[in-house]
Design a protein around this motif. Structure first.
Motif, PDB file in Angstrom:
ATOM      1  N   PRO A  91       0.819  -1.216   0.000  1.00  0.00           N
ATOM      2  CA  PRO A  91       0.000   0.000   0.000  1.00  0.00           C
ATOM      3  C   PRO A  91       0.857   1.273   0.000  1.00  0.00           C
ATOM      4  O   PRO A  91       1.917   1.325   0.634  1.00  0.00           O
ATOM      5  N   ASN A  92       0.399   2.271  -0.731  1.00  0.00           N
ATOM      6  CA  ASN A  92       1.043   3.590  -0.780  1.00  0.00           C
ATOM      7  C   ASN A  92       2.486   3.538  -1.263  1.00  0.00           C
ATOM      8  O   ASN A  92       3.341   4.261  -0.758  1.00  0.00           O
ATOM      9  N   SER A  93       2.768   2.661  -2.207  1.00  0.00           N
ATOM     10  CA  SER A  93       4.128   2.575  -2.737  1.00  0.00           C
ATOM     11  C   SER A  93       4.085   2.346  -4.244  1.00  0.00           C
ATOM     12  O   SER A  93       3.050   1.995  -4.813  1.00  0.00           O
ATOM     13  N   PHE A  94       5.215   2.554  -4.869  1.00  0.00           N
ATOM     14  CA  PHE A  94       5.375   2.337  -6.300  1.00  0.00           C
ATOM     15  C   PHE A  94       6.331   1.183  -6.547  1.00  0.00           C
ATOM     16  O   PHE A  94       7.231   0.929  -5.749  1.00  0.00           O
ATOM     17  N   VAL A  95       6.162   0.535  -7.688  1.00  0.00           N
ATOM     18  CA  VAL A  95       7.146  -0.411  -8.197  1.00  0.00           C
ATOM     19  C   VAL A  95       7.916   0.366  -9.262  1.00  0.00           C
ATOM     20  O   VAL A  95       7.322   1.005 -10.127  1.00  0.00           O
ATOM     21  N   ILE A  96       9.233   0.318  -9.203  1.00  0.00           N
ATOM     22  CA  ILE A  96      10.072   1.019 -10.181  1.00  0.00           C
ATOM     23  C   ILE A  96      10.718  -0.031 -11.072  1.00  0.00           C
ATOM     24  O   ILE A  96      11.418  -0.924 -10.585  1.00  0.00           O
ATOM     25  N   ASN A  97      10.447   0.064 -12.360  1.00  0.00           N
ATOM     26  CA  ASN A  97      11.059  -0.845 -13.335  1.00  0.00           C
ATOM     27  C   ASN A  97      12.120  -0.104 -14.135  1.00  0.00           C
ATOM     28  O   ASN A  97      11.863   0.978 -14.653  1.00  0.00           O
ATOM     29  N   ILE A  98      13.268  -0.730 -14.252  1.00  0.00           N
ATOM     30  CA  ILE A  98      14.312  -0.253 -15.154  1.00  0.00           C
ATOM     31  C   ILE A  98      13.871  -0.627 -16.565  1.00  0.00           C
ATOM     32  O   ILE A  98      13.445  -1.754 -16.795  1.00  0.00           O
ATOM     33  N   GLY A  99      13.970   0.303 -17.498  1.00  0.00           N
ATOM     34  CA  GLY A  99      13.596   0.027 -18.881  1.00  0.00           C
ATOM     35  C   GLY A  99      14.786  -0.376 -19.731  1.00  0.00           C
ATOM     36  O   GLY A  99      15.944  -0.254 -19.322  1.00  0.00           O
ATOM     37  N   ASP A 100      14.477  -0.839 -20.940  1.00  0.00           N
ATOM     38  CA  ASP A 100      15.521  -1.291 -21.868  1.00  0.00           C
ATOM     39  C   ASP A 100      16.552  -0.208 -22.166  1.00  0.00           C
ATOM     40  O   ASP A 100      17.739  -0.493 -22.258  1.00  0.00           O
ATOM     41  N   THR A 101      16.096   1.036 -22.334  1.00  0.00           N
ATOM     42  CA  THR A 101      17.071   2.078 -22.668  1.00  0.00           C
ATOM     43  C   THR A 101      18.039   2.319 -21.514  1.00  0.00           C
ATOM     44  O   THR A 101      19.220   2.581 -21.745  1.00  0.00           O
ATOM     45  N   LEU A 102      17.567   2.186 -20.279  1.00  0.00           N
ATOM     46  CA  LEU A 102      18.481   2.361 -19.145  1.00  0.00           C
ATOM     47  C   LEU A 102      19.448   1.184 -19.043  1.00  0.00           C
ATOM     48  O   LEU A 102      20.606   1.362 -18.664  1.00  0.00           O
ATOM     49  N   GLU A 103      19.003   0.002 -19.423  1.00  0.00           N
ATOM     50  CA  GLU A 103      19.930  -1.133 -19.462  1.00  0.00           C
ATOM     51  C   GLU A 103      21.050  -0.863 -20.462  1.00  0.00           C
ATOM     52  O   GLU A 103      22.225  -1.076 -20.165  1.00  0.00           O
ATOM     53  N   ALA A 104      20.689  -0.394 -21.642  1.00  0.00           N
ATOM     54  CA  ALA A 104      21.712  -0.095 -22.660  1.00  0.00           C
ATOM     55  C   ALA A 104      22.603   1.055 -22.216  1.00  0.00           C
ATOM     56  O   ALA A 104      23.824   1.013 -22.388  1.00  0.00           O
ATOM     57  N   TRP A 105      22.008   2.084 -21.638  1.00  0.00           N
ATOM     58  CA  TRP A 105      22.750   3.268 -21.205  1.00  0.00           C
ATOM     59  C   TRP A 105      23.782   2.927 -20.141  1.00  0.00           C
ATOM     60  O   TRP A 105      24.819   3.570 -20.031  1.00  0.00           O
ATOM     61  N   THR A 106      23.497   1.904 -19.330  1.00  0.00           N
ATOM     62  CA  THR A 106      24.414   1.521 -18.250  1.00  0.00           C
ATOM     63  C   THR A 106      25.249   0.290 -18.609  1.00  0.00           C
ATOM     64  O   THR A 106      25.864  -0.306 -17.739  1.00  0.00           O
ATOM     65  N   ASN A 107      25.217  -0.080 -19.892  1.00  0.00           N
ATOM     66  CA  ASN A 107      25.983  -1.236 -20.369  1.00  0.00           C
ATOM     67  C   ASN A 107      25.616  -2.510 -19.613  1.00  0.00           C
ATOM     68  O   ASN A 107      26.459  -3.348 -19.323  1.00  0.00           O
ATOM     69  N   GLY A 108      24.352  -2.619 -19.252  1.00  0.00           N
ATOM     70  CA  GLY A 108      23.879  -3.823 -18.581  1.00  0.00           C
ATOM     71  C   GLY A 108      24.069  -3.846 -17.083  1.00  0.00           C
ATOM     72  O   GLY A 108      23.717  -4.828 -16.433  1.00  0.00           O
ATOM     73  N   ARG A 109      24.630  -2.789 -16.517  1.00  0.00           N
ATOM     74  CA  ARG A 109      24.786  -2.771 -15.050  1.00  0.00           C
ATOM     75  C   ARG A 109      23.428  -2.730 -14.361  1.00  0.00           C
ATOM     76  O   ARG A 109      23.256  -3.305 -13.292  1.00  0.00           O
TER      77      ARG A 109
END
Length: 186
Positions: A91-109
């Motif tokens: 309750p009263n919280s969010f789920v944060i998903n990393i997206g594909d572009t952030l995976e590429a931007w961080t070289n998979g980190r």
């Protein structure tokens, strides 16, 4: 939406800091809101939930997703052993998903997660997803600090958000990380 933008910016600053990058490394690319969107999903009760998915397996192509689930839940993520695990709503919280572009931007980190939404036999379900994406001209290219030729070589070719969106439109159905895989090195 302004509050979600502010939350997203704070998350981007924290991620950049944690990766040893300038705090504004990601956030500076999100001033234009042309590709940011919100989606409300309504899943009615389904008498045969084992035979029906609310939303098939996919990873989010955007950079970051801020998701609000109702108390019913239905979000599942795919673990490395190919088993689906339910994400219990808090309750009263969010789920944060990393997206594909952030995976590429961080070289998979940072990894985007393959997930799906399932339906419930007796209860209606709602979820609200806020997808944050950079401006179309932003080049997604991991910085040299996140590449090591011996231990962590470059995994993705650079691309713009506009190019990536075009690849998504070419696909009839997004399954897993198919759009991102087109940018893999070798």
């Amino acid at each position: 939406m302004r509050a979600l933008d502010k939350l997203g910016s704070t998350i981007f600053e924290m991620l950049a800091h944690g990766l040893g990058l300038p705090n504004d490394f990601f956030a500076k690319n999100f001033e234009e809101k042309e590709a940011t969107m919100i989606r409300i999903n309504r899943y009615p009760p389904c008498p045969l939930p084992e035979k029906c998915l609310g939303l098939g397996s996919h990873s989010d192509p955007h950079t970051l997703t801020i998701l609000l689930q109702d108390h019913v839940g239905g979000l599942q993520v795919l673990k490395n052993d190919n088993h689906w695990v339910g994400i219990r709503p808090v309750p009263n919280s969010f789920v944060i998903n990393i997206g594909d572009t952030l995976e590429a931007w961080t070289n998979g980190r940072l990894k985007s997660v393959v997930h799906r939404a399932v339906v419930n036999r007796e209860k209606r379900r709602l979820s609200v997803a806020y997808f944050i994406s950079p401006s179309s001209s932003t080049t997604i290219d991991c910085p040299p600090q996140l590449v090591d030729p011996n231990t962590n070589p470059r995994k993705y070719k650079p691309f713009t958000w506009a190019d990536f969106r075009k690849e998504l439109l070419i696909q009839k159905r997004v399954v897993g990380k198919t759009a991102l895989n087109r940018y893999l090195m070798n």
